[in-house]
Write a protein that holds these residues in place. Sequence first.
Motif, PDB file in Angstrom:
ATOM      1  N   SER A  24       0.810  -1.224   0.000  1.00 40.85           N
ATOM      2  CA  SER A  24       0.000   0.000   0.000  1.00 40.85           C
ATOM      3  C   SER A  24       0.841   1.271   0.000  1.00 40.85           C
ATOM      4  N   PRO A  51       0.488  -2.601   8.868  1.00 40.25           N
ATOM      5  CA  PRO A  51       1.736  -2.842   9.588  1.00 40.25           C
ATOM      6  C   PRO A  51       2.710  -1.657   9.602  1.00 40.25           C
ATOM      7  N   GLY A  52       2.437  -0.627   8.762  1.00 46.70           N
ATOM      8  CA  GLY A  52       3.254   0.575   8.915  1.00 46.70           C
ATOM      9  C   GLY A  52       3.970   1.084   7.676  1.00 46.70           C
TER      10      GLY A  52
HETATM   11  C1  SAM Z   1      -4.974  -1.847   4.802  1.00 45.97           C
HETATM   12  S1  SAM Z   1      -4.437  -1.858   6.469  1.00 45.97           S
HETATM   13  C2  SAM Z   1      -3.453  -0.394   6.545  1.00 45.97           C
HETATM   14  C3  SAM Z   1      -2.132  -0.531   5.849  1.00 45.97           C
HETATM   15  C4  SAM Z   1      -1.206   0.636   6.177  1.00 45.97           C
HETATM   16  N1  SAM Z   1      -1.621   1.851   5.483  1.00 45.97           N
HETATM   17  C5  SAM Z   1       0.221   0.338   5.757  1.00 45.97           C
HETATM   18  O1  SAM Z   1       0.687   0.966   4.820  1.00 45.97           O
HETATM   19  O2  SAM Z   1       0.869  -0.503   6.385  1.00 45.97           O
HETATM   20  C6  SAM Z   1      -5.910  -1.411   7.322  1.00 45.97           C
HETATM   21  C7  SAM Z   1      -5.745  -1.327   8.825  1.00 45.97           C
HETATM   22  O3  SAM Z   1      -6.936  -0.774   9.403  1.00 45.97           O
HETATM   23  C8  SAM Z   1      -6.984  -1.234  10.730  1.00 45.97           C
HETATM   24  N2  SAM Z   1      -8.280  -0.993  11.372  1.00 45.97           N
HETATM   25  C9  SAM Z   1      -9.488  -1.466  11.001  1.00 45.97           C
HETATM   26  N3  SAM Z   1     -10.443  -1.058  11.888  1.00 45.97           N
HETATM   27  C10 SAM Z   1      -9.812  -0.289  12.820  1.00 45.97           C
HETATM   28  C11 SAM Z   1     -10.249   0.428  13.988  1.00 45.97           C
HETATM   29  N4  SAM Z   1     -11.523   0.422  14.351  1.00 45.97           N
HETATM   30  N5  SAM Z   1      -9.317   1.083  14.696  1.00 45.97           N
HETATM   31  C12 SAM Z   1      -8.015   1.076  14.323  1.00 45.97           C
HETATM   32  N6  SAM Z   1      -7.540   0.444  13.234  1.00 45.97           N
HETATM   33  C13 SAM Z   1      -8.429  -0.249  12.492  1.00 45.97           C
HETATM   34  C14 SAM Z   1      -6.655  -2.717  10.590  1.00 45.97           C
HETATM   35  O4  SAM Z   1      -6.238  -3.256  11.836  1.00 45.97           O
HETATM   36  C15 SAM Z   1      -5.550  -2.691   9.522  1.00 45.97           C
HETATM   37  O5  SAM Z   1      -4.272  -2.756  10.109  1.00 45.97           O
END
Ligand code: SAM
Length: 198
Positions: A24, A51-52
């Motif tokens: 991403s 994951p970051g």
């Molecule tokens: C597609 S991933 C993000 C990837 C991130 N942008 C990266 O580059 O590593 C979506 C994230 O949204 C988080 N998520 C979903 N619902 C959430 C909530 N209610 N509070 C916090 N995080 C949430 C999930 O745990 C997941 O890690």
Amino acid sequence: MPKRYLPNDKWARKAKDEGFRARSVYKLQELDEKFHLIKPGMVVLDLGAAPGSWLQYVSGKIGPKGLAIGMDLQEIKMIAPNVHTVVQDIMKLDEVVEQTSKQANDRPVDLLLSDAAPSTSGIHDVDQWRSIELNQSALAVGKRILKSGGRCVLKVFQGADFDGFIKDVKREWKDVRIIKAQTSRDRSTEVYVIAQKA
Ligand SMILES: C[S@@+](CC[C@H](N)C(=O)[O-])C[C@H]1O[C@@H](n2cnc3c(N)ncnc32)[C@H](O)[C@@H]1O
């Protein structure tokens, strides 16, 4: 016709080769190159950040005077000194605002990112609605902590509730743009919405 889903596609391989935690990162890079979102010294809040990979990218762009704050339900492994992470449900508005002020030492937030996505139920409309709820919460956070003129970037899944959501965003935010990232999977309905606080 959409391409077949390949779990180890070229973007995933590139991310691995370049040391990024997720593919991403290239979506954020694409949006940043197009809209010049991230600048040295900025304070950036990233919701749904595990994951970051976005935090890794932001960390490099904001430099040592900047600060990135990442929140997620899942723990995020240490990235760099200019990145603080918090295990936090982003639906809990007051807690998110409080944690942000604490981590930023009351510095104003310049940019809000949300790549948050709900764990999927397999029922498209349910998943889409949950994604809208995450974005409504992100916007509510943005209204409280973003500086005037600051932008937010939200991942939204297109579907039955999409048009209504965009209408609501346009009512309260300026310069609303909807972008399909080239690096999003062909079969994905996700788009990114960029909006500016009045
Ligand atoms: C597609 S991933 C993000 C990837 C991130 N942008 C990266 O580059 O590593 C979506 C994230 O949204 C988080 N998520 C979903 N619902 C959430 C909530 N209610 N509070 C916090 N995080 C949430 C999930 O745990 C997941 O890690």
